[in-house]
Design a protein around this motif. Structure first.
Motif, PDB file in Angstrom:
ATOM      1  N   CYS B 168     -26.413  50.036  80.269  1.00 26.27           N
ATOM      2  CA  CYS B 168     -27.629  51.522  81.326  1.00 26.27           C
ATOM      3  C   CYS B 168     -28.249  50.533  82.421  1.00 26.27           C
ATOM      4  O   CYS B 168     -29.278  50.736  83.255  1.00 26.27           O
ATOM      5  CB  CYS B 168     -28.611  51.441  80.182  1.00 26.27           C
ATOM      6  SG  CYS B 168     -28.753  51.930  78.980  1.00 26.27           S
ATOM      7  N   GLY B 169     -27.327  50.124  83.259  1.00 24.13           N
ATOM      8  CA  GLY B 169     -26.524  49.425  84.492  1.00 24.13           C
ATOM      9  C   GLY B 169     -27.042  51.446  85.325  1.00 24.13           C
ATOM     10  O   GLY B 169     -27.363  53.174  84.871  1.00 24.13           O
ATOM     11  N   LEU B 173     -26.865  55.042  83.357  1.00 25.23           N
ATOM     12  CA  LEU B 173     -27.906  56.188  83.724  1.00 25.23           C
ATOM     13  C   LEU B 173     -27.587  57.386  83.709  1.00 25.23           C
ATOM     14  O   LEU B 173     -28.031  58.090  83.728  1.00 25.23           O
ATOM     15  CB  LEU B 173     -29.089  55.047  84.276  1.00 25.23           C
ATOM     16  CG  LEU B 173     -29.559  54.043  84.030  1.00 25.23           C
ATOM     17  CD1 LEU B 173     -30.935  53.371  84.533  1.00 25.23           C
ATOM     18  CD2 LEU B 173     -30.880  54.278  82.293  1.00 25.23           C
ATOM     19  N   ASP B 191     -28.266  48.018  75.448  1.00 20.18           N
ATOM     20  CA  ASP B 191     -28.805  47.481  76.514  1.00 20.18           C
ATOM     21  C   ASP B 191     -29.320  46.556  76.554  1.00 20.18           C
ATOM     22  O   ASP B 191     -30.427  46.502  75.956  1.00 20.18           O
ATOM     23  CB  ASP B 191     -29.123  48.552  78.206  1.00 20.18           C
ATOM     24  CG  ASP B 191     -29.193  47.448  79.042  1.00 20.18           C
ATOM     25  OD1 ASP B 191     -28.121  48.203  80.135  1.00 20.18           O
ATOM     26  OD2 ASP B 191     -29.522  46.195  79.557  1.00 20.18           O
ATOM     27  N   SER B 193     -31.875  44.508  78.247  1.00 24.77           N
ATOM     28  CA  SER B 193     -33.049  44.791  79.182  1.00 24.77           C
ATOM     29  C   SER B 193     -33.756  45.827  78.888  1.00 24.77           C
ATOM     30  O   SER B 193     -33.656  46.673  78.633  1.00 24.77           O
ATOM     31  CB  SER B 193     -32.626  44.655  80.575  1.00 24.77           C
ATOM     32  OG  SER B 193     -33.717  45.470  81.417  1.00 24.77           O
ATOM     33  N   ARG B 196     -34.511  48.528  81.221  1.00 20.55           N
ATOM     34  CA  ARG B 196     -32.847  49.122  81.461  1.00 20.55           C
ATOM     35  C   ARG B 196     -33.379  50.468  80.018  1.00 20.55           C
ATOM     36  O   ARG B 196     -32.774  51.154  80.038  1.00 20.55           O
ATOM     37  CB  ARG B 196     -31.408  48.500  80.965  1.00 20.55           C
ATOM     38  CG  ARG B 196     -31.383  47.655  82.347  1.00 20.55           C
ATOM     39  CD  ARG B 196     -31.005  48.417  83.909  1.00 20.55           C
ATOM     40  NE  ARG B 196     -31.304  48.512  84.961  1.00 20.55           N
ATOM     41  CZ  ARG B 196     -30.028  47.015  85.393  1.00 20.55           C
ATOM     42  NH1 ARG B 196     -29.108  47.510  85.038  1.00 20.55           N
ATOM     43  NH2 ARG B 196     -30.541  47.137  86.607  1.00 20.55           N
ATOM     44  N   MET B 306     -35.452  55.541  88.552  1.00 23.60           N
ATOM     45  CA  MET B 306     -34.513  54.391  88.989  1.00 23.60           C
ATOM     46  C   MET B 306     -34.621  53.902  89.739  1.00 23.60           C
ATOM     47  O   MET B 306     -34.062  52.570  90.194  1.00 23.60           O
ATOM     48  CB  MET B 306     -32.335  55.661  88.817  1.00 23.60           C
ATOM     49  CG  MET B 306     -32.706  56.218  87.923  1.00 23.60           C
ATOM     50  SD  MET B 306     -31.246  56.811  87.962  1.00 23.60           S
ATOM     51  CE  MET B 306     -30.016  55.913  87.890  1.00 23.60           C
ATOM     52  N   PRO B 326     -31.678  42.225  85.806  1.00 28.78           N
ATOM     53  CA  PRO B 326     -31.528  43.905  85.438  1.00 28.78           C
ATOM     54  C   PRO B 326     -33.078  44.355  85.247  1.00 28.78           C
ATOM     55  O   PRO B 326     -33.722  45.275  85.298  1.00 28.78           O
ATOM     56  CB  PRO B 326     -30.651  44.030  84.191  1.00 28.78           C
ATOM     57  CG  PRO B 326     -30.602  42.947  83.478  1.00 28.78           C
ATOM     58  CD  PRO B 326     -31.139  41.569  85.162  1.00 28.78           C
ATOM     59  N   CYS B 330     -32.768  48.026  89.190  1.00 34.73           N
ATOM     60  CA  CYS B 330     -32.263  49.363  88.798  1.00 34.73           C
ATOM     61  C   CYS B 330     -31.002  49.296  89.718  1.00 34.73           C
ATOM     62  O   CYS B 330     -30.466  49.016  90.076  1.00 34.73           O
ATOM     63  CB  CYS B 330     -32.539  50.561  87.377  1.00 34.73           C
ATOM     64  SG  CYS B 330     -31.220  51.438  87.248  1.00 34.73           S
TER      65      CYS B 330
END
Lengths: 339, 339
Positions: B168-169, B173, B191, B193, B196, B306, B326, B330
């Motif tokens: 989900c970087g 996303l 993810d 994180s 994230r 984001m 992360p 983002c």
């Protein structure tokens, strides 16, 4: 009756009871059964295939394993309450058996004798009658041709597009035949073996190249280079997938029909930069199977050229070894009636 | 004017001449430019990317490299004989520049200052006017959202199907946002994180899981398990592709949108047994770009969530380092007007 089984990774001829057809099943006498690359894989990598949930998942490799699924056979007797063609009718079948426990594979089974046996059970529901006058040996090649038809159908290639076929073993050759049946003519085939390249041309490739002399994609470029090709990887050895990705032009498709049992290395960035698609394929549908038999029966596929040897059950073990030499053999037919 | 350039793998702020628009070009003042994962990749793996014919092929890494392609800018002046929006109009552009030598990339260029510069050239033909009232920082996210739209379009997913998004970087996303725009609601995101995962839910995932606690495919199985999912691999690290192939149910599709620069190992037999399709994707079309801007302008994508930081040109180098965490970041926006 006699059967050539896989025992501890080698082939042994054993005596087993003649199977008894249940409801929906038909006892058949084997007339011809091809030795498939998957059989060789299974002998070598059985444990790994079982783990992967492939053919023969659930098989106990400590027990004898029945093999042989590219077959033609004649009907002997139908099971209770079962409609079946008359005794003596020559039939073939998708490589599956309907049992009380559900759909099982024909071959790679501890329980059901398959095509490397004098007799075997087939399912009435899955039988395809081989038209009169069609050599049972040719009908036995229905299954591998269906695999080629399936790979070509999955690739969504259409008439007017072009193809590169890497590897001209039986499956590569089946892909070439299937491409021709679909109207694709610009086919470049590649194989290290001169004998296999000759077969590729006979099956309908426009060009057959030795990749050490000229990469197939180069031949494609200066002969058919108009549309993006579909590349069929039918070697199944380590490094071949990455070679196909590296060769494939931007936006192209790679169809993986050769089974590489080992872990293999690719460079994803190469595929990403060119937005490639990779389709992994396996097996065939009942419909594709029927189409394959019809094409063979109509003489539209020169399958006879692929058959390079015949053995009885006692010759199966030696044939497994001999098939590793592509100059010597393409498809060996097992005929249990031979001495 | 000032520009933050890549020099020997690190970021340096340099003085360069303000560019002069040619015919068809428009001089613009940068308002906002996102730092992209590809920028980080390029700083680290530039030589390899150049070899692969990716963005910046043909770039001389021994010279300064201009970067920054997720941008919003305001029109300053049009080139000779060029129709362009009035000065002051806020615009964005697909990351390409039409020059006398053909189509070049914006960013990853030795010659053309890009979004990490006070001023840059854009092509009149490729401009998208940012509607009044849309924050330029949000408009700068048009490009990554378009990459998500492209990946989703290429995957041929339709409303009613389900999706698993690994990573989900910003691109993962963007895939989630694009899936929602396409009407796909059964989205499981994964993810490591927590930050994230929170963003994934905000962008529209139905579930966001820590893959160490529960594999995404398990969550998918007990929530959306009716149709075969499309798995989007947006991590781009070694081993992720094979993990996706291992997870993917029979007949499923894996879309590779994360760029793994290293050679990677897969087990082809796993994909063959399940007849998987792998689609590698990259970039977006002009049409997808316009669709992405329209979705942002209509408030259909919560892009503000984001954005986790803003820097001036002097902060770009530090931001490159900070983006590796992360939890902390983002999307960092570069605003050359900041001190």
């Amino acid at each position: 009756m006699r059967s050539a089984v896989l025992r501890d990774g080698t082939i042994a001829v054993v005596e087993v009871a003649e199977p008894v057809p249940g409801a929906g099943q038909v006892l058949c006498r084997t007339l011809a059964c091809g030795i498939c690359g998957s059989d060789l894989h299974y002998a070598e990598h059985g444990r790994r295939l079982v783990e992967l949930g492939g053919p023969g998942a659930g098989v106990d490799l400590a027990r004898d394993v029945f093999m042989g699924h590219e077959l033609a056979a004649e009907v002997v007797a139908a099971g209770p309450g079962t409609d079946a063609p008359a005794p003596g009718t020559v039939v073939t079948s998708t490589p599956r058996l309907l049992t009380a426990h559900g759909v099982e594979q024909i071959a790679y089974s501890n329980d059901h004798p398959a095509g490397f046996s004098e007799y075997l059970l087939l399912s009435a529901e899955l039988l395809n009658v081989v038209p009169d006058g069609v050599d049972p040996e040719h009908a036995a090649l229905t299954e591998p041709l269906a695999v080629g038809l399936h790979a070509v159908a999955r690739s969504r290639i259409v008439r007017g597009e072009s193809a590169v076929v890497l590897g001209c073993g039986p499956i590569g050759l089946a892909v070439i035949a299937a491409l021709r049946l679909r109207g694709v003519e610009a086919i470049v085939a590649a194989d290290l073996s001169p004998a296999r390249r000759a077969l590729a041309l006979e099956l309908g490739a426009a060009h057959a190249v030795d990749p050490r002399a000229e990469p197939a994609i180069e031949t494609w470029r200066h002969t058919a280079g108009a549309s993006t090709p579909v590349i069929y990887e039918a070697v199944g050895a380590r490094g071949m997938l990455q070679a196909a990705l590296a060769d494939c032009p931007r936006g192209g498709r790679v169809v993986v029909v050769g089974v590489c049992m080992e872990p293999d290395e690719i460079v994803p960035a190469v595929a990403i930069m060119k937005e490639l698609e990779v389709q992994f394929v396996r097996g065939s549908t009942a419909q594709e199977f029927a189409q394959a038999l019809a094409a063979i029966a109509a003489g539209r596929v020169p399958v006879a050229a692929m058959i390079t040897g015949r053995v009885g059950l006692g010759g199966v073990g030696e044939a497994f070894a001999a098939l590793r030499d592509p100059e010597r053999h393409c498809k060996v037919i097992v005929d249990p009636r031979l001495p």
